[in-house]
Write a protein that holds these residues in place. Sequence first.
Motif, PDB file in Angstrom:
ATOM      1  N   ALA A  18      22.531  17.578  33.391  1.00 51.66           N
ATOM      2  CA  ALA A  18      22.909  16.662  32.310  1.00 51.66           C
ATOM      3  C   ALA A  18      23.585  15.411  32.847  1.00 51.66           C
ATOM      4  N   GLU A  19      24.177  15.512  34.029  1.00 53.73           N
ATOM      5  CA  GLU A  19      24.843  14.372  34.667  1.00 53.73           C
ATOM      6  C   GLU A  19      23.863  13.204  34.835  1.00 53.73           C
ATOM      7  N   LEU A  20      22.594  13.522  35.027  1.00 53.03           N
ATOM      8  CA  LEU A  20      21.584  12.473  35.198  1.00 53.03           C
ATOM      9  C   LEU A  20      21.426  11.612  33.949  1.00 53.03           C
ATOM     10  N   GLY A  21      21.768  12.177  32.782  1.00 54.07           N
ATOM     11  CA  GLY A  21      21.624  11.437  31.533  1.00 54.07           C
ATOM     12  C   GLY A  21      22.857  10.644  31.146  1.00 54.07           C
ATOM     13  N   GLY A  22      23.884  10.732  31.940  1.00 59.90           N
ATOM     14  CA  GLY A  22      25.103   9.978  31.646  1.00 59.90           C
ATOM     15  C   GLY A  22      26.194  10.853  31.064  1.00 59.90           C
ATOM     16  N   PRO A  23      27.362  10.245  30.797  1.00 64.75           N
ATOM     17  CA  PRO A  23      28.517  11.014  30.323  1.00 64.75           C
ATOM     18  C   PRO A  23      28.307  11.642  28.942  1.00 64.75           C
ATOM     19  N   ASP A  24      27.576  10.971  28.072  1.00 59.95           N
ATOM     20  CA  ASP A  24      27.333  11.541  26.742  1.00 59.95           C
ATOM     21  C   ASP A  24      26.467  12.800  26.842  1.00 59.95           C
TER      22      ASP A  24
END
Length: 169
Positions: A18-24
């Motif tokens: 999920a880190e790849l998609g950003g903080p949200d």
Amino acid sequence: MDLTTYVSRLRDELASAAELGGPDTRALAERLTAPLESAFRLAMLDALSAAADEITRDLAPGSVEVRLRAGDPTFVVTPPPVDQPDAAMAPSDATPVPSAPEGDDGAVSRINFRLSDQLKSRIEDAAGRDGMSVNAWLVRTTTAAVRDNAGQVTHRAPIGGQRYTGWAR
């Protein structure tokens, strides 16, 4: 077997992805993993049960059972009976555990049958008293039931008008 380390590892892997998609996306993944923890555990228990069934098919008449104790799976391994006369004594009645019928090529078959809850409980109690799994106890008891006095496998007529259908080797 403690599943916590495996569930934590799965949670960490999901957070890393999920880190790849950003903080949200990471925050959403963290919120989703908490409620999914029980689903992760259940999926792992299903996999362990399937593995135990597969091992039991290869080990029969021995067996491997997965039992859930305090939320964690434990394994109960019942090895196949030893064919040596001294080692093959049943603990409760000191009668020899019957070996496989002569001509048995080691192939294993599965059979399903229906029985009353009361009879199932009595079988489980008897197996527990003998320190065996239900499967191993049923194999031992069935083998003993189809042997005649000479130790050869025999086919017996139903008692009291009972009728049996099916096949046997």
